[in-house]
Design an enzyme around this catalytic site. Structure first.
Site, PDB file in Angstrom:
ATOM      1  N   ASP A   5       0.870  -1.160   0.000  1.00  0.00           N
ATOM      2  CA  ASP A   5       0.000   0.000   0.000  1.00  0.00           C
ATOM      3  C   ASP A   5       0.920   1.227   0.000  1.00  0.00           C
ATOM      4  OD1 ASP A   5      -2.359   1.604   0.465  1.00  0.00           O
ATOM      5  OD2 ASP A   5      -1.606   1.837   2.513  1.00  0.00           O
ATOM      6  N   ASP A  38      -0.184   5.044   0.760  1.00  0.00           N
ATOM      7  CA  ASP A  38      -0.473   6.042   1.801  1.00  0.00           C
ATOM      8  C   ASP A  38      -0.465   5.400   3.188  1.00  0.00           C
ATOM      9  OD1 ASP A  38      -0.994   8.163  -0.074  1.00  0.00           O
ATOM     10  OD2 ASP A  38      -2.950   7.285  -0.474  1.00  0.00           O
TER      11      ASP A  38
HETATM   12  C1  BG6 Z   1      -5.864   5.635  -0.190  1.00  0.00           C
HETATM   13  C2  BG6 Z   1      -5.966   6.394   1.125  1.00  0.00           C
HETATM   14  O1  BG6 Z   1      -4.554   5.224  -0.390  1.00  0.00           O
HETATM   15  O2  BG6 Z   1      -6.268   6.451  -1.274  1.00  0.00           O
HETATM   16  C3  BG6 Z   1      -7.382   6.928   1.286  1.00  0.00           C
HETATM   17  O3  BG6 Z   1      -5.656   5.529   2.206  1.00  0.00           O
HETATM   18  C4  BG6 Z   1      -7.759   7.786   0.078  1.00  0.00           C
HETATM   19  O4  BG6 Z   1      -7.455   7.670   2.476  1.00  0.00           O
HETATM   20  C5  BG6 Z   1      -7.605   6.955  -1.191  1.00  0.00           C
HETATM   21  O5  BG6 Z   1      -9.085   8.256   0.191  1.00  0.00           O
HETATM   22  C6  BG6 Z   1      -7.919   7.743  -2.452  1.00  0.00           C
HETATM   23  O6  BG6 Z   1      -6.930   8.717  -2.637  1.00  0.00           O
HETATM   24  P1  BG6 Z   1      -6.973   9.881  -3.708  1.00  0.00           P
HETATM   25  O7  BG6 Z   1      -5.550  10.391  -3.735  1.00  0.00           O
HETATM   26  O8  BG6 Z   1      -7.367   9.258  -5.031  1.00  0.00           O
HETATM   27  O9  BG6 Z   1      -7.957  10.888  -3.264  1.00  0.00           O
HETATM   28 MG    MG Z   2      -2.855   3.127   3.474  1.00  0.00          MG
END
Ligand code: BG6
Ligand code: MG
Length: 214
Positions: free
Chosen positions: A11, A13
């Protein structure tokens, strides 16, 4: 571990870098503007969840009904603020521990991939300069269903050409652990709300702890 692991899907984030704090700041700014209560505990439920579904979780605390158009404006606003925060990221945001561990895993012969729900994945990878460690990337632009659905991890496995049961996943999200298990993969939990999951296979003490299992 009684299965042969050939690939590890990370993963992004909250695992490879700490963009989770920027997601929180950007959602918090939007929630404050709308007068909706939002805290770190609610934020934990957004880990691994798509932008659109995250907004729905935040709006659970609102008594107002919003139109589809308004909801799109909200997610666009949140993303614009989030992207501003991402501009401050640099190669220093991928720690030495992360870099050293990824390199060691590559040297041990594992295929490495990123499996993230984020549509900003490529931008972040470029900001922190980690593209060279990975053989494949599957992200929010490749999928219809976000975690806990296994789609993003199955896409990453397919891109690597490795069968799901030979893949391990590293996650900070409970939704991500559920996605890994639904995809028949080995699930490593690292911090976040993943550590409290009942179905994780291994709880890691830190990122480099992976080297003790693989
Ligand atoms: C995930 C995060 O990696 O990505 C979530 O943990 C987030 O919190 C999701 O909502 C979508 O991210 P983005 O950058 O497309 O808004
Ligand atoms: Mg994550």
């Amino acid at each position: 571990m009684n299965r042969e692991i050939k690939a590890i899907i990370f993963d992004l984030d909250g695992v490879l870098c700490f963009t989770d704090k920027y997601h929180y700041q950007a959602w918090k700014a939007l929630a404050d503007e709308l007068g909706i209560y939002f805290d770190e505990k609610i934020n934990n439920r957004l880990r691994g969840v798509s932008r659109k579904d995250s907004l729905e979780i935040i709006l659970e605390r609102s008594d107002k009904q919003y139109t589809q158009e308004e909801k799109e404006q909200f997610t666009e606003k949140k993303n614009a603020l989030y992207r501003q925060l991402l501009h401050d990221m640099s190669p220093k945001d991928a720690s030495e521990e992360v870099r050293r561990t990824l390199l060691e895993l590559k040297q041990r012969g594992y295929k490495l991939a990123i499996g993230s729900s984020s549509k900003n994945t490529q931008f972040i990878i470029n900001q922190i300069d980690i593209a060279s460690y990975f053989d494949a990337v599957a992200d929010g632009n490749d999928i219809t269903y976000s975690k806990p659905d296994p789609e993003v991890f199955l896409k990453a496995a397919a891109k690597l050409g490795i069968s799901p049961e030979q893949c391990a996943v590293v996650e900070d999200a409970d939704a991500g652990i559920k996605a890994a298990k639904a995809g028949d993969m080995l699930a490593f939990a690292l911090g976040g709300d993943a550590q409290y999951s009942d179905i994780k296979d291994v709880e890691l003490t830190d990122f480099a702890d992976l080297l003790n299992y693989l």
